[in-house]
Design a protein around this motif. Sequence first.
Motif, PDB file in Angstrom:
ATOM      1  N   PHE A  36       4.167  -5.534 -11.813  1.00 13.67           N
ATOM      2  CA  PHE A  36       4.056  -5.315 -10.372  1.00 13.67           C
ATOM      3  C   PHE A  36       3.592  -6.573  -9.654  1.00 13.67           C
ATOM      4  CE2 PHE A  36       1.848  -3.949  -6.535  1.00 13.67           C
ATOM      5  CZ  PHE A  36       2.849  -3.201  -5.925  1.00 13.67           C
ATOM      6  N   LYS A  37       2.511  -7.180 -10.150  1.00 10.69           N
ATOM      7  CA  LYS A  37       1.984  -8.390  -9.524  1.00 10.69           C
ATOM      8  C   LYS A  37       3.024  -9.510  -9.547  1.00 10.69           C
ATOM      9  CE  LYS A  37      -2.817  -8.645  -9.940  1.00 10.69           C
ATOM     10  NZ  LYS A  37      -4.015  -9.081 -10.593  1.00 10.69           N
ATOM     11  N   GLN A  38       3.666  -9.696 -10.694  1.00  9.37           N
ATOM     12  CA  GLN A  38       4.666 -10.758 -10.812  1.00  9.37           C
ATOM     13  C   GLN A  38       5.847 -10.518  -9.882  1.00  9.37           C
ATOM     14  OE1 GLN A  38       5.418 -10.772 -15.031  1.00  9.37           O
ATOM     15  NE2 GLN A  38       3.788 -12.254 -15.435  1.00  9.37           N
ATOM     16  N   ARG A  74       3.861   3.445 -13.196  1.00 13.59           N
ATOM     17  CA  ARG A  74       2.406   3.545 -13.251  1.00 13.59           C
ATOM     18  C   ARG A  74       1.736   3.323 -11.898  1.00 13.59           C
ATOM     19  NH1 ARG A  74       0.530  -0.658 -17.424  1.00 13.59           N
ATOM     20  NH2 ARG A  74       1.959   0.518 -18.704  1.00 13.59           N
ATOM     21  N   TYR A  75       2.550   3.066 -10.868  1.00 13.47           N
ATOM     22  CA  TYR A  75       1.985   2.761  -9.556  1.00 13.47           C
ATOM     23  C   TYR A  75       2.168   3.905  -8.572  1.00 13.47           C
ATOM     24  CZ  TYR A  75       1.164  -1.856 -11.278  1.00 13.47           C
ATOM     25  OH  TYR A  75       0.695  -2.895 -12.018  1.00 13.47           O
ATOM     26  N   HIS A  76       1.249   3.962  -7.617  1.00 17.42           N
ATOM     27  CA  HIS A  76       1.291   4.945  -6.535  1.00 17.42           C
ATOM     28  C   HIS A  76       2.463   4.600  -5.618  1.00 17.42           C
ATOM     29  CE1 HIS A  76      -0.131   7.047  -2.887  1.00 17.42           C
ATOM     30  NE2 HIS A  76      -0.732   7.851  -3.746  1.00 17.42           N
ATOM     31  N   TRP A  77       2.968   5.597  -4.912  1.00 20.79           N
ATOM     32  CA  TRP A  77       4.121   5.345  -4.044  1.00 20.79           C
ATOM     33  C   TRP A  77       3.812   4.313  -2.962  1.00 20.79           C
ATOM     34  CZ3 TRP A  77       4.107   6.036   1.178  1.00 20.79           C
ATOM     35  CH2 TRP A  77       3.140   6.869   1.730  1.00 20.79           C
ATOM     36  N   VAL A  78       2.546   4.198  -2.557  1.00 21.81           N
ATOM     37  CA  VAL A  78       2.174   3.197  -1.546  1.00 21.81           C
ATOM     38  C   VAL A  78       2.390   1.787  -2.096  1.00 21.81           C
ATOM     39  CG1 VAL A  78       0.281   2.272  -0.150  1.00 21.81           C
ATOM     40  CG2 VAL A  78       0.553   4.752  -0.402  1.00 21.81           C
ATOM     41  N   PHE A 120       6.070   1.150  -2.221  1.00 14.22           N
ATOM     42  CA  PHE A 120       6.523   0.860  -0.854  1.00 14.22           C
ATOM     43  C   PHE A 120       6.208  -0.586  -0.484  1.00 14.22           C
ATOM     44  CE2 PHE A 120       6.054   0.675   3.752  1.00 14.22           C
ATOM     45  CZ  PHE A 120       7.251   1.246   4.161  1.00 14.22           C
ATOM     46  N   MET A 121       5.022  -1.060  -0.867  1.00 18.92           N
ATOM     47  CA  MET A 121       4.635  -2.438  -0.566  1.00 18.92           C
ATOM     48  C   MET A 121       5.577  -3.433  -1.258  1.00 18.92           C
ATOM     49  SD  MET A 121       0.971  -4.353  -1.057  1.00 18.92           S
ATOM     50  CE  MET A 121       1.096  -4.518  -2.833  1.00 18.92           C
ATOM     51  N   LEU A 122       5.902  -3.195  -2.518  1.00 20.00           N
ATOM     52  CA  LEU A 122       6.839  -4.068  -3.234  1.00 20.00           C
ATOM     53  C   LEU A 122       8.201  -4.062  -2.550  1.00 20.00           C
ATOM     54  CD1 LEU A 122       7.772  -5.879  -5.554  1.00 20.00           C
ATOM     55  CD2 LEU A 122       8.109  -3.793  -6.927  1.00 20.00           C
ATOM     56  N   ALA A 123       8.683  -2.884  -2.180  1.00 18.86           N
ATOM     57  CA  ALA A 123       9.982  -2.774  -1.503  1.00 18.86           C
ATOM     58  C   ALA A 123       9.962  -3.503  -0.161  1.00 18.86           C
ATOM     59  CB  ALA A 123      10.355  -1.308  -1.317  1.00 18.86           C
ATOM     60  N   ALA A 124       8.850  -3.388   0.556  1.00 21.40           N
ATOM     61  CA  ALA A 124       8.731  -4.073   1.852  1.00 21.40           C
ATOM     62  C   ALA A 124       8.733  -5.583   1.674  1.00 21.40           C
ATOM     63  CB  ALA A 124       7.462  -3.622   2.575  1.00 21.40           C
ATOM     64  N   LEU A 148      13.395   3.845  -1.694  1.00 12.49           N
ATOM     65  CA  LEU A 148      14.027   5.093  -2.135  1.00 12.49           C
ATOM     66  C   LEU A 148      14.662   4.931  -3.518  1.00 12.49           C
ATOM     67  CD1 LEU A 148      15.631   6.140   1.268  1.00 12.49           C
ATOM     68  CD2 LEU A 148      13.636   7.188   0.151  1.00 12.49           C
ATOM     69  N   ALA A 149      15.290   3.776  -3.758  1.00 13.49           N
ATOM     70  CA  ALA A 149      15.902   3.522  -5.069  1.00 13.49           C
ATOM     71  C   ALA A 149      14.824   3.412  -6.147  1.00 13.49           C
ATOM     72  CB  ALA A 149      16.743   2.247  -5.012  1.00 13.49           C
ATOM     73  N   PHE A 150      13.707   2.740  -5.844  1.00  8.28           N
ATOM     74  CA  PHE A 150      12.607   2.645  -6.813  1.00  8.28           C
ATOM     75  C   PHE A 150      12.045   4.020  -7.134  1.00  8.28           C
ATOM     76  CE2 PHE A 150      11.280  -1.904  -5.344  1.00  8.28           C
ATOM     77  CZ  PHE A 150      12.268  -2.468  -6.133  1.00  8.28           C
ATOM     78  N   MET A 151      11.883   4.864  -6.119  1.00  2.00           N
ATOM     79  CA  MET A 151      11.336   6.195  -6.355  1.00  2.00           C
ATOM     80  C   MET A 151      12.289   7.037  -7.198  1.00  2.00           C
ATOM     81  SD  MET A 151       8.355   5.916  -5.142  1.00  2.00           S
ATOM     82  CE  MET A 151       7.767   7.593  -5.358  1.00  2.00           C
ATOM     83  N   ALA A 152      13.595   6.891  -6.952  1.00  2.00           N
ATOM     84  CA  ALA A 152      14.593   7.598  -7.774  1.00  2.00           C
ATOM     85  C   ALA A 152      14.547   7.088  -9.213  1.00  2.00           C
ATOM     86  CB  ALA A 152      15.991   7.414  -7.177  1.00  2.00           C
ATOM     87  N   LEU A 153      14.361   5.796  -9.378  1.00  2.00           N
ATOM     88  CA  LEU A 153      14.282   5.197 -10.707  1.00  2.00           C
ATOM     89  C   LEU A 153      13.036   5.692 -11.447  1.00  2.00           C
ATOM     90  CD1 LEU A 153      15.203   1.562 -11.339  1.00  2.00           C
ATOM     91  CD2 LEU A 153      13.144   2.438 -12.383  1.00  2.00           C
TER      92      LEU A 153
END
Length: 195
Positions: free
Chosen positions: A12-14, A90-94, A97-101, A182-187
Amino acid sequence: MAKTPFNPDTFFKQACYFEASLILVAVFLGWIAGINPFEHLFFSESAIAYGVLGTAPLFVALLALEQMQIDSLAQIRRLLVETLGPGLQRYHWVDVFMLAAIAGVSEEILFRGVIQPWMESLWGMTVALIGSNILFGLAHAVTPLYALLAASVGLYLGWSLDYGGERNLWTPIIIHGLYDFLAFMALIRAYRARQ
């Protein structure tokens, strides 16, 4: 299940750092080309509305592709679930969302804020739209078909840049970020279902 090439503990960080670093690439390329990457990034209610509404066709296309029983599409799904699923789930949807943003902002500033206008100044709008999205597809070339699909999404994002008669980066940024979320959440859902 195959072992992921990404370390789920640091993924996630990377991913956030990598995506954010694309803004520096955009600033550098913009400096070389004499283009301000942020010139067309300004608040506009219509650009935000177009961005939110413009996400729906891409997400519907994603859902349709998920239903198709085609080997090459199944291979892409499997690859994405196996490589990105362990790191994202392993991450919360928030956080997701931050990564997607971050991805939406950085990739759009690079591709639609610098590369597309740079190509427009050299070869015109049509060549710029096609050329910048060939590069966008190649940057996402997980498989040849995935590169083609990403280039198609890039064409849509490039077209959305000028939708409504006003060039505003917020429209493709919002479409890109919301679609990725949305794609990440589906994944993540698909990964958890396989466990």
